[in-house]
Each structure stands twice: as structure tokens, then as C-alpha cells.
Design a protein around this motif. Structure first.
Motif, PDB file in Angstrom:
ATOM      1  N   PRO A   1      -2.025  -9.071  38.762  1.00  0.00           N
ATOM      2  CA  PRO A   1      -1.862 -10.000  39.883  1.00  0.00           C
ATOM      3  C   PRO A   1      -2.038 -11.446  39.439  1.00  0.00           C
ATOM      4  N   GLU A   2      -1.349 -12.348  40.101  1.00  0.00           N
ATOM      5  CA  GLU A   2      -1.520 -13.782  39.825  1.00  0.00           C
ATOM      6  C   GLU A   2      -2.736 -14.311  40.575  1.00  0.00           C
ATOM      7  N   GLY A   3      -3.355 -15.330  40.006  1.00  0.00           N
ATOM      8  CA  GLY A   3      -4.429 -16.025  40.693  1.00  0.00           C
ATOM      9  C   GLY A   3      -5.810 -15.444  40.493  1.00  0.00           C
ATOM     10  N   VAL A   4      -5.936 -14.359  39.711  1.00  0.00           N
ATOM     11  CA  VAL A   4      -7.256 -13.806  39.425  1.00  0.00           C
ATOM     12  C   VAL A   4      -7.384 -13.603  37.925  1.00  0.00           C
ATOM     13  N   THR A   5      -8.612 -13.614  37.440  1.00  0.00           N
ATOM     14  CA  THR A   5      -8.872 -13.455  36.012  1.00  0.00           C
ATOM     15  C   THR A   5     -10.089 -12.554  35.811  1.00  0.00           C
ATOM     16  N   GLY A   6     -10.378 -12.268  34.555  1.00  0.00           N
ATOM     17  CA  GLY A   6     -11.595 -11.557  34.199  1.00  0.00           C
ATOM     18  C   GLY A   6     -11.680 -10.168  34.805  1.00  0.00           C
ATOM     19  N   GLU A   7     -12.886  -9.794  35.221  1.00  0.00           N
ATOM     20  CA  GLU A   7     -13.118  -8.459  35.748  1.00  0.00           C
ATOM     21  C   GLU A   7     -12.286  -8.174  36.989  1.00  0.00           C
ATOM     22  N   GLN A   8     -12.066  -9.188  37.800  1.00  0.00           N
ATOM     23  CA  GLN A   8     -11.256  -8.998  39.004  1.00  0.00           C
ATOM     24  C   GLN A   8      -9.823  -8.621  38.629  1.00  0.00           C
TER      25      GLN A   8
ATOM     26  N   ALA B   1      -7.893  -5.064  39.360  1.00  0.00           N
ATOM     27  CA  ALA B   1      -6.613  -5.027  40.055  1.00  0.00           C
ATOM     28  C   ALA B   1      -5.565  -4.287  39.228  1.00  0.00           C
ATOM     29  N   VAL B   2      -5.582  -4.458  37.916  1.00  0.00           N
ATOM     30  CA  VAL B   2      -4.647  -3.740  37.048  1.00  0.00           C
ATOM     31  C   VAL B   2      -4.872  -2.232  37.161  1.00  0.00           C
ATOM     32  N   ALA B   3      -6.143  -1.824  37.204  1.00  0.00           N
ATOM     33  CA  ALA B   3      -6.448  -0.407  37.386  1.00  0.00           C
ATOM     34  C   ALA B   3      -5.864   0.114  38.703  1.00  0.00           C
ATOM     35  N   GLY B   4      -5.933  -0.708  39.738  1.00  0.00           N
ATOM     36  CA  GLY B   4      -5.345  -0.324  41.015  1.00  0.00           C
ATOM     37  C   GLY B   4      -3.837  -0.171  40.933  1.00  0.00           C
TER      38      GLY B   4
ATOM     39  N   GLY C   1      -4.616 -12.206  31.993  1.00  0.00           N
ATOM     40  CA  GLY C   1      -5.895 -12.027  32.664  1.00  0.00           C
ATOM     41  C   GLY C   1      -6.903 -13.131  32.440  1.00  0.00           C
ATOM     42  N   GLY C   2      -6.444 -14.270  31.915  1.00  0.00           N
ATOM     43  CA  GLY C   2      -7.330 -15.416  31.745  1.00  0.00           C
ATOM     44  C   GLY C   2      -7.864 -15.604  30.349  1.00  0.00           C
ATOM     45  N   VAL C   3      -7.642 -14.633  29.459  1.00  0.00           N
ATOM     46  CA  VAL C   3      -8.079 -14.738  28.057  1.00  0.00           C
ATOM     47  C   VAL C   3      -6.868 -14.491  27.166  1.00  0.00           C
TER      48      VAL C   3
END
Length: 285
Positions: free
Chosen positions: A193-200, A204-207, A234-236
Motif C-alpha cells: 500500500p502507498e502512504g505507509v512504511t515499516g511494520e504497518q 498490509a502486505v501480509a493482508g 516499504g520505506g527502507v
């Protein structure tokens, strides 16, 4: 786990050829380039055409699979694009994979003067675009009259080397786009998903993986598709260090991804990094 590298279409061929050949020599499984006319923060920088670049890469390499990450209906028609894809499949001796998605809302969406489509309209267009590509690349002659695209006695000879056609990897996050992936794809791709990073982002990818596994179309199940994850969303940046790469590949593996994709290091800006990290990662693989 297979690992691929995206090379942005920015370097002149004298340098780009060395980069594509080096990615192959390092042992990576697949190599891709973006299918845009211009892209985000790099819109005012050098940017070359996708199909000619992949044609050059096809004859400059021998083993690595090649593909679009990912092709866009924003500025393409299935009939002309299918002819180009058939040719890329031939030039690469059957090493070409079509990565394809719904197309975004940036520069590519308006450069031809068209209106920006809603998310639903883009997925409707994707379904028709991929469906017609599927038929064109399977059949020697195709006639179809669709809502957005038509083909009248469109000839696709001699056809793909890969039979019944070259493989599709369909980028999808929403349920309707995932149905397109399951109906037509050998693989599914996501940037998360766009707009989220890290654990979130990872959650979401798992979902999304779960959504894919729950999707069935005409007896085909999403559980049977290859799964491609863009690690750099994912921000990294995955090639910021060998340790970062190890961590992200391990997490992707736990979620059942068969393939991951990283971006070739650039000297500055987005995806800035060191080629030495790419080489160290390759040595581990």
C-alpha cells in the motif's frame, strides 16, 4: 527465492549496456525497467523509451529474464503493444515476462490529453487491456470490439516463442485487480500500500497475500501464482546495506513470496546507494 533488479531507463546505452550485462553476470534471476514516459521526482531528468531499451538489453544478455516493471495502459494500445511484446520475446530467445498494472495518475495519465480515470475505471481498463493482450498473443488473428479497445483482423505472426504466450505478472492490490491477475497471470506483483512504511507496510502486505489466496476465477486460484514483491516500497531501500537486504528478503520469504525485486543503486536521490552493496548481495545469493 528469486531476486530481480530494476534498472531505471536513464543512462545512455554505452553505460546502460554495462549495467544490464553486469546484473546478469552477478547472477540475478530477472532484470526489469519501468514503463513510464516520465516518473515522479525524476520527470525532468533523462528518461529513455521502455521497448527500445528492453530490445537492446535482450540482445546484450543471454540468460537473465527481462521484463516491464510494470507496463501501463495509460499510453498503450493492446494491438501495437502485443506486436512489440512478441518481438521482445523473440529477441530475448523466450526470456521475456510482461509485468503489467492498471496505470497511475501522474504524468503518464495526462500526457496524451486524456482525463484522469477513477480507480474503478482504471481497473476496468486493466481487465480489458490484459484480456485483449492475452488473446492477441495466443491467436494468429484476432477481432474484438471492446468498450475501450478494438482489434480488427489483428495478425500476430509468428507468435511468441514461449507457448501459448509469454507469461504475465499482474500488479494488483485491490480485489478486482487481483481477479485480473488470477484470470490471466502466471504471477502476481505488489508494491504494497502507498502512504505507509515499516511494520504497518509489512502487515498490509501480509493482508494482500491473504487476499490473493482467497481469490478464485473460473477454477483458477491465487494460491498457484508466483508472487513478486517490490522490496523498496516499504520505506527502507533494500540495498542500503547487506543487512537490510537480508532482513527484507527473509520477511518476504516468510510471507510466501517466490520473487523479490530491488532497484539498481543510483548516485543520488531516490534509490541512492553503492554498487558494492549490490555486488555483495549477489555474492551471498
Amino acid at each position: 527465492m528469486r531476486v530481480g533488479v530494476v534498472l531505471l531507463p536513464q543512462a545512455r546505452w554505452a553505460l546502460a549496456r554495462e549495467q544490464w550485462q553486469r546484473v546478469e553476470a552477478l547472477g540475478f534471476d530477472h532484470a526489469w525497467t519501468y514503463d513510464h514516459l516520465a516518473w515522479r521526482s525524476l520527470a525532468d531528468e533523462a528518461w529513455f523509451g521502455t521497448v527500445p531499451l528492453l530490445a537492446a538489453a535482450a540482445v546484450a544478455t543471454e540468460r537473465v529474464r527481462l521484463g516491464t516493471w510494470v507496463a501501463s495502459p495509460n499510453f498503450r494500445h493492446p494491438v501495437t503493444f502485443a506486436k512489440e511484446l512478441m518481438t521482445l520475446d523473440d529477441l530475448s530467445d523466450g526470456r521475456f515476462t510482461l509485468g503489467v498494472g492498471a496505470g497511475g495518475t501522474g504524468f503518464d495519465a495526462t500526457v496524451l490529453g486524456g482525463a484522469v480515470l477513477s480507480p474503478r475505471e482504471r481497473v476496468d481498463r486493466l481487465a480489458e487491456f490484459v484480456g485483449l493482450l492475452d488473446e492477441l498473443l495466443r491467436e494468429p488473428v484476432t477481432t474484438v470490439h471492446g468498450a475501450r479497445y478494438s482489434a480488427v483482423d489483428a495478425r500476430m505472426l509468428p507468435g511468441c516463442l514461449q507457448r501459448p504466450r509469454l507469461p504475465f505478472v499482474v500488479a494488483a492490490n485491490g480485489p478486482r485487480a487481483m481477479r485480473v491477475a488470477v484470470a490471466h497471470g502466471a504471477g502476481w506483483a505488489t508494491t504494497g500500500p502507498e502512504g505507509v512504511t515499516g511494520e504497518q507496510w509489512w502487515s498490509a502486505v501480509a493482508g494482500l497475500v491473504g487476499r490473493l489466496e482467497d481469490t478464485e476465477v473460473d477454477g483458477r486460484s491465487g494460491t498457484g501464482l508466483e508472487r513478486y514483491l517490490n522490496l523498496d516500497s516499504g520505506g527502507v531501500y533494500a540495498l542500503s546495506s547487506v543487512e537490510a537486504f537480508r532482513d527484507q528478503v527473509g520477511r518476504a520469504d516468510e510471507l510466501g513470496f517466490t520473487d523479490v525485486v530491488v532497484h539498481h543503486p543510483r548516485t543520488e536521490g531516490v534509490y541512492a546507494g553503492r554498487v558494492e552493496v549490490l555486488e555483495a548481495v549477489a555474492a551471498e545469493l
